[in-house]
Design a protein around this motif. Structure first.
Motif, PDB file in Angstrom:
ATOM      1  N   VAL A 128       0.374  -1.144   0.286  1.00 54.41           N
ATOM      2  CA  VAL A 128      -0.019   0.042   0.235  1.00 54.41           C
ATOM      3  C   VAL A 128       0.879   1.644  -0.026  1.00 54.41           C
ATOM      4  O   VAL A 128       2.156   1.191   0.876  1.00 54.41           O
ATOM      5  N   ALA A 129       0.335   2.034  -0.901  1.00 52.22           N
ATOM      6  CA  ALA A 129       1.204   3.586  -1.069  1.00 52.22           C
ATOM      7  C   ALA A 129      -0.300   4.887  -0.143  1.00 52.22           C
ATOM      8  O   ALA A 129      -0.452   4.358  -0.461  1.00 52.22           O
ATOM      9  N   TYR A 130       0.323   5.409  -0.204  1.00 51.86           N
ATOM     10  CA  TYR A 130      -0.696   6.912   0.535  1.00 51.86           C
ATOM     11  C   TYR A 130      -0.556   8.146   0.079  1.00 51.86           C
ATOM     12  O   TYR A 130      -1.048   8.708  -0.216  1.00 51.86           O
ATOM     13  N   ALA A 203      -4.054   4.415  -0.893  1.00 49.51           N
ATOM     14  CA  ALA A 203      -4.952   4.427   0.574  1.00 49.51           C
ATOM     15  C   ALA A 203      -4.623   5.807   0.154  1.00 49.51           C
ATOM     16  O   ALA A 203      -3.946   6.687   1.964  1.00 49.51           O
ATOM     17  N   ALA A 204      -5.307   6.904  -0.016  1.00 46.83           N
ATOM     18  CA  ALA A 204      -4.858   8.513  -0.430  1.00 46.83           C
ATOM     19  C   ALA A 204      -6.971   8.540  -1.258  1.00 46.83           C
ATOM     20  O   ALA A 204      -7.552   8.144  -1.299  1.00 46.83           O
ATOM     21  N   ASP A 205      -7.649   9.985  -0.387  1.00 46.48           N
ATOM     22  CA  ASP A 205      -8.945   9.997  -0.954  1.00 46.48           C
ATOM     23  C   ASP A 205      -8.877  10.525  -2.326  1.00 46.48           C
ATOM     24  O   ASP A 205      -7.562  11.358  -2.518  1.00 46.48           O
ATOM     25  N   PRO A 206      -9.593   9.727  -2.889  1.00 44.43           N
ATOM     26  CA  PRO A 206      -9.889  10.009  -4.657  1.00 44.43           C
ATOM     27  C   PRO A 206      -9.415  11.492  -4.877  1.00 44.43           C
ATOM     28  O   PRO A 206     -10.167  11.907  -5.996  1.00 44.43           O
ATOM     29  N   VAL A 219      -3.302  -0.387  -9.638  1.00 46.85           N
ATOM     30  CA  VAL A 219      -3.997   0.533  -8.531  1.00 46.85           C
ATOM     31  C   VAL A 219      -5.577   0.528  -8.302  1.00 46.85           C
ATOM     32  O   VAL A 219      -6.237   0.733  -8.540  1.00 46.85           O
ATOM     33  N   VAL A 220      -5.146   0.017  -7.033  1.00 44.02           N
ATOM     34  CA  VAL A 220      -6.486   0.410  -6.245  1.00 44.02           C
ATOM     35  C   VAL A 220      -6.590   0.896  -5.643  1.00 44.02           C
ATOM     36  O   VAL A 220      -5.633   0.897  -4.793  1.00 44.02           O
ATOM     37  N   GLN A 221      -7.195   2.203  -5.915  1.00 43.18           N
ATOM     38  CA  GLN A 221      -7.173   3.294  -4.814  1.00 43.18           C
ATOM     39  C   GLN A 221      -8.726   3.145  -3.512  1.00 43.18           C
ATOM     40  O   GLN A 221      -9.925   2.792  -4.242  1.00 43.18           O
TER      41      GLN A 221
END
Length: 416
Positions: A128-130, A203-206, A219-221
């Protein structure tokens, strides 16, 4: 379901994992956390058992920032990476036994060890990336690794990401593959893609940090992993907030900074010049008040979700968590980026019109005064309030459901 969560980094790496852990436990999962020893108290508060990784990150970061320690002769990034891969694997291999999945983030060598542990056990691994710019995309260049600057004459992002592959192989390839061979796993040709996988999570707000399409990576946001904080504010802080107009908050979280007291002095003077009170957060920079004025107050660890709803603006380093928390609270922001993802968040805050991006890591009275004049304007305040209504809070729930579904699929027998 039993899940191992690994976050080797600062609080900005660990805090979102706590949000995911809380959501996983609401599904009945058992969660094991692996993180630096600095965060034992944080995790204890949620009844999350900690497997400590390495030495204190705060101590390492402070020494690196102040220049009080230097690597031994001949010990560079590659050698330190080899040590970290081995040590991390040894620390988590036993803990991972009996787990159904591993989720990892943070330093590359630690994530590599997490993937190897999952591979040895035959269980799913998720990286996971932030923030978006950590992951390969034709829409942005890669981060710059120490000692390996990007060529200034190259503007094609795909070319730069190919160079990033070469750099990561050069820095981490030998460390990762030597360890993989030692535990009976085959070497890999592309270290970055091996660690990130072909389907990393973001894991960041779209709305705050969208993943742009078209993309070369699936990528799965999920949205940001927010751990809802219901702690009351300390009584003395409540009294300060109630005693006057909303103050301007200044804090750099788990980020040591150079000349911390000069920065605190410049910030307080700039805030006073705008006719505002100052609220200073100690953080890892050990910021402190510069005089005994009753228009200033210093705080330690507090509920930022509650606090940021009551301040006029937030001056901070630009970590993913602080940026998202301020945006969700509708607080205008001055982002003073130091490193890593922070320039990205500074640029996004300015682009969205919810604050200002400070030019460089060292704020002065003049530079902060100019930035505060922008963020304290009615226009910026209105835009920040608008953005607050767009921030999603279900990212950790989305991720927990995805992980459960992934584990369930892995458990299904293969039809013949």
């Amino acid at each position: 379901m039993r899940v191992l969560l690994l976050a080797y980094g600062s609080r900005g790496d660990v805090e979102p994992m706590v949000g995911l852990a809380v959501s996983l436990r609401s599904l009945g999962a058992e969660v094991q956390m692996c993180a630096p020893p600095d965060f034992g108290e944080l995790l204890d508060g949620f009844g999350l058992p900690l497997v400590p990784l390495g030495q204190s990150v705060r101590e390492m970061a402070t020494k690196a920032m102040t220049g009080t320690t230097k690597p031994a002769p001949g010990v560079g990034i590659s050698e330190r990476a080899a040590q970290m891969v081995t040590a991390t694997y040894e620390q988590i291999a036993t803990v991972a036994e009996g787990c159904d999945a591993v989720v990892a983030t943070g330093l590359i060598p630690a994530a590599a060890a997490a993937r190897s542990a999952a591979e040895k056990l035959g269980i799913p691994y998720v990286f996971v990336a932030y923030f978006p710019t950590y992951l390969p995309s034709p829409h942005h260049p890669p981060l710059v690794w120490p000692g390996r600057p990007l060529p200034p004459d190259v503007t094609d992002n795909r070319v730069l990401w190919n160079l990033n592959t070469e750099n990561m192989n050069a820095l981490f390839g030998a460390a990762v593959n030597t360890h993989r061979t030692s535990i009976g796993l085959p070497p890999v040709d592309n270290v970055r893609d091996h660690i990130f996988t072909d389907r990393p999570w973001l894991a960041a707000d779209p709305n705050l940090a969208p993943w742009l399409q078209p993309s070369d990576v699936d990528v799965v946001q999920t949205g940001a992993w927010i751990r809802l904080d219901e702690r009351p504010l300390p009584a003395d802080l409540e009294a300060f907030l109630d005693a006057g107009t909303p103050p301007v908050y200044v804090g750099f979280g788990s980020m040591p900074i150079r000349d911390a007291q000069d920065v605190a002095r410049a910030a307080i003077e700039a805030i006073r010049t705008q006719g505002r009170r100052a609220l200073v957060s100690r953080g890892w920079a050990d910021l402190a008040l510069t005089d005994g004025g009753d228009d200033c107050f210093v705080v330690g660890e507090v509920n930022q979700q509650a606090l940021f709803r009551r301040v006029a603006a937030v001056v901070h380093h630009g970590g993913a968590g602080t940026t998202t928390t301020a945006a969700r609270a509708g607080a205008p922001q001055v982002v003073v980026p130091q490193l890593a993802d922070q320039p990205y968040w500074a640029a996004r805050v300015a682009e969205l019109g919810i604050g200002a991006a400070h030019d460089g890591p060292t704020p002065t009275f003049e530079s902060l005064s100019a930035a505060l004049k922008t963020v304290l304007s009615p226009q910026t305040r209105a835009q920040a309030k608008h953005m607050a209504g767009l921030i999603r809070t279900d990212g950790a729930t989305v991720a927990a459901d995805l992980l459960r579904d992934t584990v369930d699929r892995e458990r299904q027998p293969v039809s013949r």
